[in-house]
Write a protein that holds these residues in place. Structure first.
Motif, PDB file in Angstrom:
ATOM      1  N   TYR A 491       0.839  -1.211   0.000  1.00  0.00           N
ATOM      2  CA  TYR A 491       0.000   0.000   0.000  1.00  0.00           C
ATOM      3  C   TYR A 491       0.876   1.265   0.000  1.00  0.00           C
ATOM      4  O   TYR A 491       0.635   2.213  -0.753  1.00  0.00           O
ATOM      5  CB  TYR A 491      -0.916   0.002   1.225  1.00  0.00           C
ATOM      6  N   GLU A 492       1.900   1.214   0.835  1.00  0.00           N
ATOM      7  CA  GLU A 492       2.805   2.366   0.934  1.00  0.00           C
ATOM      8  C   GLU A 492       3.407   2.720  -0.433  1.00  0.00           C
ATOM      9  O   GLU A 492       3.445   3.875  -0.836  1.00  0.00           O
ATOM     10  CB  GLU A 492       3.912   1.999   1.917  1.00  0.00           C
ATOM     11  N   TYR A 493       3.854   1.681  -1.151  1.00  0.00           N
ATOM     12  CA  TYR A 493       4.453   1.929  -2.465  1.00  0.00           C
ATOM     13  C   TYR A 493       3.417   2.376  -3.488  1.00  0.00           C
ATOM     14  O   TYR A 493       3.698   3.224  -4.352  1.00  0.00           O
ATOM     15  CB  TYR A 493       5.194   0.689  -2.971  1.00  0.00           C
ATOM     16  N   GLN A 494       2.234   1.802  -3.404  1.00  0.00           N
ATOM     17  CA  GLN A 494       1.188   2.214  -4.338  1.00  0.00           C
ATOM     18  C   GLN A 494       0.991   3.730  -4.230  1.00  0.00           C
ATOM     19  O   GLN A 494       0.918   4.439  -5.233  1.00  0.00           O
ATOM     20  CB  GLN A 494      -0.119   1.493  -3.969  1.00  0.00           C
ATOM     21  N   LYS A 496       3.215   5.849  -2.878  1.00  0.00           N
ATOM     22  CA  LYS A 496       4.467   6.526  -3.228  1.00  0.00           C
ATOM     23  C   LYS A 496       4.586   6.736  -4.734  1.00  0.00           C
ATOM     24  O   LYS A 496       5.103   7.738  -5.202  1.00  0.00           O
ATOM     25  CB  LYS A 496       5.667   5.681  -2.773  1.00  0.00           C
ATOM     26  N   PHE A 497       4.107   5.750  -5.495  1.00  0.00           N
ATOM     27  CA  PHE A 497       4.153   5.868  -6.957  1.00  0.00           C
ATOM     28  C   PHE A 497       3.082   6.830  -7.478  1.00  0.00           C
ATOM     29  O   PHE A 497       3.009   7.091  -8.675  1.00  0.00           O
ATOM     30  CB  PHE A 497       3.982   4.493  -7.616  1.00  0.00           C
ATOM     31  N   GLY A 498       2.245   7.307  -6.575  1.00  0.00           N
ATOM     32  CA  GLY A 498       1.285   8.341  -6.964  1.00  0.00           C
ATOM     33  C   GLY A 498      -0.120   7.832  -7.276  1.00  0.00           C
ATOM     34  O   GLY A 498      -0.965   8.614  -7.703  1.00  0.00           O
ATOM     35  N   PHE A 499      -0.355   6.526  -7.065  1.00  0.00           N
ATOM     36  CA  PHE A 499      -1.703   6.025  -7.356  1.00  0.00           C
ATOM     37  C   PHE A 499      -2.657   6.500  -6.264  1.00  0.00           C
ATOM     38  O   PHE A 499      -2.308   6.538  -5.091  1.00  0.00           O
ATOM     39  CB  PHE A 499      -1.704   4.504  -7.485  1.00  0.00           C
ATOM     40  N   GLY A 500      -3.855   6.905  -6.698  1.00  0.00           N
ATOM     41  CA  GLY A 500      -4.823   7.441  -5.743  1.00  0.00           C
ATOM     42  C   GLY A 500      -4.615   8.918  -5.460  1.00  0.00           C
ATOM     43  O   GLY A 500      -5.330   9.500  -4.653  1.00  0.00           O
ATOM     44  N   SER A 501      -3.627   9.540  -6.131  1.00  0.00           N
ATOM     45  CA  SER A 501      -3.392  10.979  -5.946  1.00  0.00           C
ATOM     46  C   SER A 501      -3.404  11.662  -7.307  1.00  0.00           C
ATOM     47  O   SER A 501      -3.140  11.030  -8.329  1.00  0.00           O
ATOM     48  CB  SER A 501      -2.023  11.249  -5.326  1.00  0.00           C
ATOM     49  N   ILE A 582       8.836  14.960  -7.355  1.00  0.00           N
ATOM     50  CA  ILE A 582       7.908  14.754  -6.232  1.00  0.00           C
ATOM     51  C   ILE A 582       8.630  13.959  -5.143  1.00  0.00           C
ATOM     52  O   ILE A 582       8.684  14.377  -3.998  1.00  0.00           O
ATOM     53  CB  ILE A 582       6.627  14.034  -6.710  1.00  0.00           C
ATOM     54  N   ARG A 583       9.225  12.853  -5.521  1.00  0.00           N
ATOM     55  CA  ARG A 583      10.021  12.084  -4.559  1.00  0.00           C
ATOM     56  C   ARG A 583      10.778  10.983  -5.310  1.00  0.00           C
ATOM     57  O   ARG A 583      10.426  10.649  -6.447  1.00  0.00           O
ATOM     58  CB  ARG A 583       9.119  11.429  -3.501  1.00  0.00           C
ATOM     59  N   GLN A 584      11.799  10.466  -4.659  1.00  0.00           N
ATOM     60  CA  GLN A 584      12.443   9.279  -5.227  1.00  0.00           C
ATOM     61  C   GLN A 584      11.725   8.069  -4.652  1.00  0.00           C
ATOM     62  O   GLN A 584      11.537   7.964  -3.438  1.00  0.00           O
ATOM     63  CB  GLN A 584      13.937   9.233  -4.908  1.00  0.00           C
TER      64      GLN A 584
END
Ligand code: ZN
Length: 695
Positions: A491-494, A496-501, A582-584
């Protein structure tokens, strides 16, 4: 003495004040009379000596005030990254004829001069103008031309401006023009009647493009002659996009080639530079033309109509609920009134010592029961009470248009399917959940809670490494990998990759799909398993290509952006839109691993169709069956990039509901290849090795 006029505390006495005031009033009155006489004399003078020109000016101003006394600003241009104008503004002239004035002219020469000028410039023939003069002699605002170009209007304008002709005047307007109306309509957007942008760049950057309106107004100058004053308009800023006209053209051509023989529900193609997330091309089907955004031939596609009808039912229901709520308030008040009445009667009877008879009690009870039977219900509110046919038709048309204008690359949620396996693979690399000697066994599916979840190869892939699992697009490998990663990390990575945002792309109308990815608490065994191979949650195309770029560019998630530079009114550089990190998300090492794995997918796996001889290309296919499953509707897609070692371009192709036998991920891979065959040489991405034919 002056001191006497003041009272002890130094203030002027009331009596003295009155005296002063009446003296002042008398003086002002005289001044007013004098000014009035002077003005009258001057006006008489003007009417006598300068009558017509004065009249013309006053008339022209009166008309302008009635109509539009504002000066339109020139909307800024939108250019591609090389300066090719994709949206421009042209000044046009509205030519107005004052028949009433011409009729009143005593001088026949003046009249003829006007008619000759118009005939010479092919506005109307002399005969036509004579006819207008006869038929509309009482009119002073007859529009002869709506949109004359400067070229055609120049000489007429000079004649009007220098008062050489009578009975003619003009208004200036700015007309938005799109030299390539079907090249990127949903990306550019268009301008509505009130000069605001609808969709795309026109809407998102409206404030910069629009400029400031000027004003024109009449005053009396020092010689008491009416004159025009102007507060000039400020032109809008110019916008230069990252979009490349040629790339946009290549993807349009590739899409059109496919559409010649196929009729999918939609197609989306996005091309970006993964090193910065500059969007180089973005195109979707079905589109529309910027020349006629309100007239769309195939507007009533069955699926769209169905969706719109559902929305209308929703609107009607909401309105009915509101009426029901109002009626219920009234009903409850009436009910309370009856109950209080009943209670009061009972109490009165009690106090009087003569209890109510059974008959009287029953009567009061019955009144309450009868009222209860009339309790307002939703089904009692008819459609006619909340909407009439005309409004219904207008809402319907509006929703259908809105639906077509929206940019599906930013709004359409779809299940990413197997392309997402690349992301799960990267999480596995990053979190050391894949050891080099890892072997996963695929027997054709896997049991998770109460479900047996199939691999697409029902006979099973047997033993594979994670990388082989990616090459074969094996579901089982990714369900196992997902379980190793675990719910929290996944979930954290999902996220982080920007899904849901929202990706933050600078175009109007993006949706986040926040509600379409599983919340962490809902990510149970089954949901985690299906999510790991890209099913059960939704993403937008722009989210997917943004996340995938981070996979292959060394791990950096950048904000996708369409605009590159903004120039101010004078053409000076106002703003440069640099890439925004945005982030690495993952490390360089993991990114290298994933690039190599994605290369094998194209070289020897499910992505072979995308291979272009001599080039090093990485990519991933996806086929996902749409919800509700079992209806035979699929979304197929392909994400690819080149060159593998240092990716300079990434392209996503999504085909939604391709027909019948063509529900195959080779379709988008083929479209991808057709695009990239043109794009790579154009971007000077060279072949890594000579092909057989070239040797
Ligand atoms: Zn498998």
């Amino acid at each position: 003495m002056a001191e006497n006029r003041k009272s002890a505390d130094g203030k002027i006495s009331k009596r003295e004040l009155k005296k002063q005031m009446s003296r002042r009033a008398a003086f002002l009155f005289l001044l007013f009379i004098f000014a009035f006489v002077a003005l009258f004399v001057r006006l008489w003078d003007i009417i006598q000596t300068d009558g017509e020109s004065f009249r013309q000016k006053v008339l022209s101003q009166a008309i302008q005030r009635e109509g539009d006394s504002y000066i339109e600003s020139k909307r800024g241009e939108i250019m591609d990254r090389n300066g090719i104008v994709l949206a421009g503004t042209r000044r046009v002239y509205k030519l107005i004829f004052d028949a009433k004035l011409i009729h009143s002219l005593s001088d026949a020469d003046k009249k003829n001069k006007t008619l000759t000028l118009l005939a010479e410039h092919n506005v109307r023939t002399q005969a036509e103008l004579e006819k207008i003069l006869q038929e509309k002699k009482e009119y002073n605002y007859i529009v002869l031309e709506q949109e004359m170009s400067y070229q055609d209007f120049k000489e007429i304008k000079e004649a009007i401006d220098s008062y050489q002709v009578s009975g003619l005047f003009y208004e200036e307007h700015n007309k938005r023009e799109y030299p390539y109306p079907v090249l990127a309509p949903e990306l550019i957007g268009f301008v509505k009647g009130d000069n605001t942008g609808e969709g795309g760049i026109e809407e998102y950057y409206n404030d910069m493009l629009i400029g400031e309106t000027g004003r024109k107004y009449g005053i009396l100058n020092s010689k008491s002659i009416a004159a025009d004053r102007e507060v000039a308009a400020v032109d809008g800023y110019q916008i230069m996009l990252n979009i490349d006209y040629s790339i946009q053209k290549y993807i349009t051509d590739a899409m059109n080639d496919y559409l010649k023989e196929h009729h999918p529900k939609s197609v989306t193609i996005i091309v970006a530079d993964p090193r910065s997330m500059e969007i180089l091309g973005l195109k979707s089907y079905p589109g529309f033309s910027l020349d006629s955004p309100y007239e769309i031939e195939d507007l009533e596609r069955p699926d769209d109509v169905e969706m719109v009808e559902k929305s209308i039912v929703e609107i009607i229901t909401q309105r009915k609920k509101k009426i029901l709520a109002d009626r219920t308030v009234e009903f409850e008040a009436e009910k309370r009134r009856l109950e209080e009445d009943k209670k009061a009667k009972e109490e009165a009877a009690q106090t009087a010592g003569t209890p109510l008879s059974a008959e009287e009690k029953a009567k009061l009870e019955k009144a309450l029961q009868e009222l209860e039977a009339k309790r307002p219900k939703l089904e009692d509110v008819s459609d006619g009470e909340v909407i009439d046919e005309q409004e219904r038709a207008s809402i319907r048309q509006n929703l259908l248009l809105q639906n077509r204008w929206k940019n599906i690359a930013l709004t359409n949620g779809y299940e990413p399917g197997s392309i997402f396996k690349a992301i799960t693979y990267a999480i596995g690399c990053e979190e050391n959940k894949i050891a080099p000697d890892n072997r996963y066994y695929c027997s054709g599916g896997l049991q998770r809670a109460n479900y047996f979840i199939n691999c697409h190869k029902l006979s099973g892939h047997g033993y594979q490494t994670a990388e082989q699992g990616l090459t074969n697009s094996c579901n089982v490998v990714f369900m196992e990998l997902g379980a190793n990663i675990g719910r929290d990390l996944f979930y954290e990575y999902q996220r982080k990759f920007g899904f849901g945002s929202l990706t933050g792309v600078d175009l109007a109308g993006e949706t986040s799909q926040r509600k379409n990815i599983y919340a962490k608490k809902d990510l149970n065994e089954v949901q985690l398993a299906t999510s790991s191979f890209g099913q059960g949650f939704n993403v937008t195309p722009i989210q997917m290509i943004t996340a995938f770029s981070a996979l292959i560019n060394g791990g950096y998630l950048y904000e996708p952006h369409i605009v590159q530079k903004v120039f101010d009114t004078d053409g000076n550089l106002f703003e440069v839109k640099d890439r925004t990190l945005i982030r690495q998300v993952i490390s360089e090492q993991s990114s290298v691993k994933i690039r190599h794995a994605l290369r094998s997918v194209v070289d020897e796996g499910t992505g072979k169709t995308a291979k272009i001889a001599g080039y090093e290309i990485g990519g991933k296919t996806a086929t996902s069956e749409k919800q509700p499953r079992g209806n035979g509707k699929y979304t197929v897609s392909f994400m690819g990039f080149a060159p593998v070692e240092n990716p300079e371009v990434i392209t996503l192709v999504i085909v939604d509901e391709p027909e019948g036998a063509y529900q195959d991920s080779r379709i988008p891979a083929l479209i991808f290849r057709n695009c990239m065959e043109k794009i790579m040489p154009y971007l000077h991405i060279f072949k890594a090795e000579a092909t057989e034919a070239e040797k």
